[in-house]
Motif scaffolding. Sequence first.
Motif, PDB file in Angstrom:
ATOM      1  N   GLN A 434       0.817  -1.232   0.000  1.00 62.57           N
ATOM      2  CA  GLN A 434       0.000   0.000   0.000  1.00 62.57           C
ATOM      3  C   GLN A 434       0.841   1.267   0.000  1.00 62.57           C
ATOM      4  N   LEU A 435       1.625   1.410  -1.039  1.00 58.93           N
ATOM      5  CA  LEU A 435       2.569   2.527  -1.076  1.00 58.93           C
ATOM      6  C   LEU A 435       1.892   3.886  -1.017  1.00 58.93           C
ATOM      7  N   LYS A 436       0.627   3.957  -1.395  1.00 58.13           N
ATOM      8  CA  LYS A 436      -0.029   5.274  -1.440  1.00 58.13           C
ATOM      9  C   LYS A 436      -0.045   5.925  -0.065  1.00 58.13           C
ATOM     10  N   THR A 445       2.997  11.484  -8.939  1.00 61.93           N
ATOM     11  CA  THR A 445       3.730  11.575 -10.199  1.00 61.93           C
ATOM     12  C   THR A 445       3.577  10.285 -11.000  1.00 61.93           C
ATOM     13  N   PHE A 446       3.501   9.157 -10.301  1.00 65.15           N
ATOM     14  CA  PHE A 446       3.308   7.888 -11.019  1.00 65.15           C
ATOM     15  C   PHE A 446       1.951   7.890 -11.709  1.00 65.15           C
ATOM     16  N   ILE A 447       0.949   8.480 -11.037  1.00 63.77           N
ATOM     17  CA  ILE A 447      -0.378   8.543 -11.666  1.00 63.77           C
ATOM     18  C   ILE A 447      -0.313   9.397 -12.930  1.00 63.77           C
ATOM     19  N   LEU A 505      -2.383  -0.261  -9.292  1.00 64.63           N
ATOM     20  CA  LEU A 505      -3.314  -0.771  -8.285  1.00 64.63           C
ATOM     21  C   LEU A 505      -2.622  -1.740  -7.341  1.00 64.63           C
ATOM     22  N   ILE A 506      -1.829  -2.644  -7.882  1.00 64.32           N
ATOM     23  CA  ILE A 506      -1.203  -3.654  -7.021  1.00 64.32           C
ATOM     24  C   ILE A 506      -0.146  -3.022  -6.118  1.00 64.32           C
ATOM     25  N   ALA A 507       0.639  -2.102  -6.694  1.00 66.21           N
ATOM     26  CA  ALA A 507       1.752  -1.566  -5.911  1.00 66.21           C
ATOM     27  C   ALA A 507       1.298  -0.512  -4.907  1.00 66.21           C
ATOM     28  N   THR A 551       6.750  -1.063   5.935  1.00 68.29           N
ATOM     29  CA  THR A 551       6.353   0.336   6.060  1.00 68.29           C
ATOM     30  C   THR A 551       7.368   1.168   5.290  1.00 68.29           C
ATOM     31  N   PRO A 552       7.110   1.350   4.013  1.00 69.64           N
ATOM     32  CA  PRO A 552       8.067   2.078   3.176  1.00 69.64           C
ATOM     33  C   PRO A 552       8.121   3.541   3.593  1.00 69.64           C
ATOM     34  N   HIS A 553       9.076   4.257   3.018  1.00 73.42           N
ATOM     35  CA  HIS A 553       9.196   5.676   3.328  1.00 73.42           C
ATOM     36  C   HIS A 553       9.294   6.442   2.017  1.00 73.42           C
ATOM     37  N   GLU A 554       8.912   7.707   2.071  1.00 70.00           N
ATOM     38  CA  GLU A 554       9.039   8.537   0.873  1.00 70.00           C
ATOM     39  C   GLU A 554      10.512   8.854   0.645  1.00 70.00           C
ATOM     40  N   SER A 555      10.899   9.016  -0.615  1.00 71.53           N
ATOM     41  CA  SER A 555      12.296   9.309  -0.921  1.00 71.53           C
ATOM     42  C   SER A 555      12.596  10.779  -0.641  1.00 71.53           C
ATOM     43  N   GLY A 556      13.882  11.104  -0.639  1.00 76.05           N
ATOM     44  CA  GLY A 556      14.311  12.464  -0.306  1.00 76.05           C
ATOM     45  C   GLY A 556      14.094  13.455  -1.443  1.00 76.05           C
ATOM     46  N   TRP A 557      14.570  14.678  -1.223  1.00 74.69           N
ATOM     47  CA  TRP A 557      14.244  15.760  -2.168  1.00 74.69           C
ATOM     48  C   TRP A 557      14.859  15.564  -3.534  1.00 74.69           C
ATOM     49  N   HIS A 558      16.026  14.929  -3.619  1.00 76.41           N
ATOM     50  CA  HIS A 558      16.616  14.727  -4.940  1.00 76.41           C
ATOM     51  C   HIS A 558      15.637  13.981  -5.837  1.00 76.41           C
TER      52      HIS A 558
END
Lengths: 725, 100
Positions: A434-436, A445-447, A505-507, A551-558
């Motif tokens: 549930q990366l969203k 951006t992926f959307i 949807l899956i990711a 529990t993934p995390h959002e990537s940094g500013w780069h």
Amino acid sequence: MNPLSYAYLIPLLPALGFLLNMLFGYRLGKRGGAYLSVGLLLTSTLLATALLLQVRQAAPVWDKAAVFEVLEAEEALPPLEEVLSEAKAMGASRERVEALEAEIALAEEKLTELEHEALIREPAADFPFSSETPWITIAGEQGIPFGFLLDPFAALMVFMVSLVSLLIHLFSVEYMAGEERYPTFFAYISLFAAAMLGMVMSRNLFLLLLFWELMGVMSYLLIGFFYKKVSAQQAMKKAFLVTKLADLGLLVGIFWIYRAFGTLDLLAIGELAPGLLAGSAGVATGIGLLLFLGAMGKSAQFPLHVWLLDAMEGPTPVSAMIHAATMVAAGVYLMARAYPILEMGNALPLIAWVGGLTALFAAALAPAFADIKKILAWSTVSQLGFMFLGLGAFGWIAAIFHLVAHAFFKSLLFLGSGSMIHGSGTQDIFAMNQLKKYMPSTRWTFIIGGLSLAGVFPFAGFWSKDEILLAVKNALSVNGGYGLLLLIGYAASFLTALYISRTYLIAFEQAKRPSPWQAAKWNQGGLGVLNMSAEDLAQDAEYDHHDTHDTPHESGWHITTALWVLAISATVFGIIGSPFTGNALQGFVYRGIVPELEPLSAQWLGFIVSTLVALSGITLAYLLYGNARLKLQAPQLLTQLLQQRFYLDQAYYFFAAGPLTRLAKPLAWFDRRIIDALVDFLAWLVAIVGDALRRVQTGRLEHYAWTMAAAAVVLLLALSFGGQL
Amino acid sequence: MLTLNHFLALGAILFAIGLYGLLSRRNLVAILMSVEILLNAILVNVVAIARFNDQAQGDVFALFIIAIAAAEVAVGLALFLNVFRLNGVATVDPLRRMKE
């Protein structure tokens, strides 16, 4: 200021980045080399922007309505010339020939006049900007000069390539952090960008070929960047061999062009082609097919697409680079540049068919994969197929538009997938949880990228793909076979919408669940696609071992900056090419109008149909993979067939790699037992002689002194009795 | 009346003395002195031949060689000093180890 005075810096700066990173990268601190590369490429991008603006300033501006009359007048010319040449061949009377010649002269005069009227603004005197300096000279021939050509097409490509490469560099600063050989990575990827930039600026086919091959080398090095993995080693070799085989076609094609035209200058070829090749369609077809062979390898068209999927062994930014800005774009660029030749021959329908079938075939394979990078790889193959379909359907400008639009949204999707992998620690979309919830920037951006790829209004892919399908529809009037291609195009669009929605949807939406295929299966390495033993697989699995974060995390500013800039540029470029702005992008590259895009009313039907197609694909994906979770099991056989890529790779191993290996074995024996033995013997001889001579060096000063004295005496005697030495 | 041959004979005698010293002595300083004698033997020849041919190059040549020889002596003595420091003697024997 003439843009030629700074244009050479655009490829030179990233090349400098390569040099500096190779020489001093490891001494510039943790990220010094990386930021150096980013800075150099940023400068290149600014220069490219200036170049684009200046070319736009210098390019002619056409009056839309009047250009149609010009086109009509142009089309009237060739039949007249044909009549004349026929009349000459038949030995017609002198009066008749003269009358015909006068008629042609009149038509040409009218054309010039019309062209003059159609121009709102005359092109600058030095347009298109081009330079030429002697480089390789051949006595009695034009030889191969070194030079740049900066017409609108080149300027657009330079801008796109530099911007996308810049963002990929920025992305990599964070994504590649902590990897071994960090500066080396930036060195390679900078030279990769430099090669592509040099290629699109080349005025000369030979120069283009040099940069083309440089790109081949860099892709080889980058695909095998994780060189400790056996699968990466295999993949880099596979990519190199397949593209090299195709390059042979390009090379022969270039030789043939030189023979036919006496020059490799792109400007000259464009001017000479209609006259030289008129009546010799065979030559044009032959050259076209040879060049297309090169493009097929570079742009991964069926049946030479096999390398592209395995190229996913490289780091994700490399995939983005190969799939968007460089490498695969090169093939399409070459074909677009060679269009004057292609138009004179009969190769175009074949190109359209190869492109169309590749588009459908790759789009059909994509839904059977669970590795996000492989899904996107198939997507690239499929979209490139669309571009060739457009080229083959006389939609030169449509293919270019799709090339640029695709570069933006596909690099966006690839970098998005990189961010997903970075955040979740896995490439399996089923294992992403549930990366969203965790990655808002990546999600939105992926959307945007996904909708663009699926061809949903008003994103870039919608406009560009539609234009290609429109070109195919218009080609129907030339050849009925294009009707089937139109259907294939729509089917591929439908599948495109399906697989990208499925991925999303899956990711992003679904909770983590076991992949329907075992881990070993979706990692296609062990299935004979690459030639790997069980030991190699085990070794790779150990190397690959990462912890998956639930529990993934959002990537940094780069990373997020790169994503957002790409998302915005993709959309903006789509709008610039859309009818809202009067197809400004196409008009800039061509001359003010695109015949097949006029009038706008003819396009509405196409817009509606493709929107419906895209929406139905998305809906089906939602039903299958969304919360509704429609239970629909694909037959085992079909899944297996798709996952095995229709067993094409195995066929290559069986029919090509196998016999070659058997042939190589006796040669390898000869090399080891005869050639190597000879070399070893020489080394042994040197060692023996050296051992004997070593005894002369006693280390006693007296010995040396005596030797010198004796030598002096000998010299003296020789001088006294031998006279002049 | 002095002729060119007188000078050449002096040079030859000096050369023989120098060569003898070079070959017979084990002390590094003595060897260096012998080398200097050898050099001077050559210089006598050069200057004499130049003088008897009314040319200036020979004298210039000789001056340069003397200057270089002075520098060479400085370097050589520094080396010998270190040989002495390391081995306690300044003879050729310990230098044999350089072979290894």
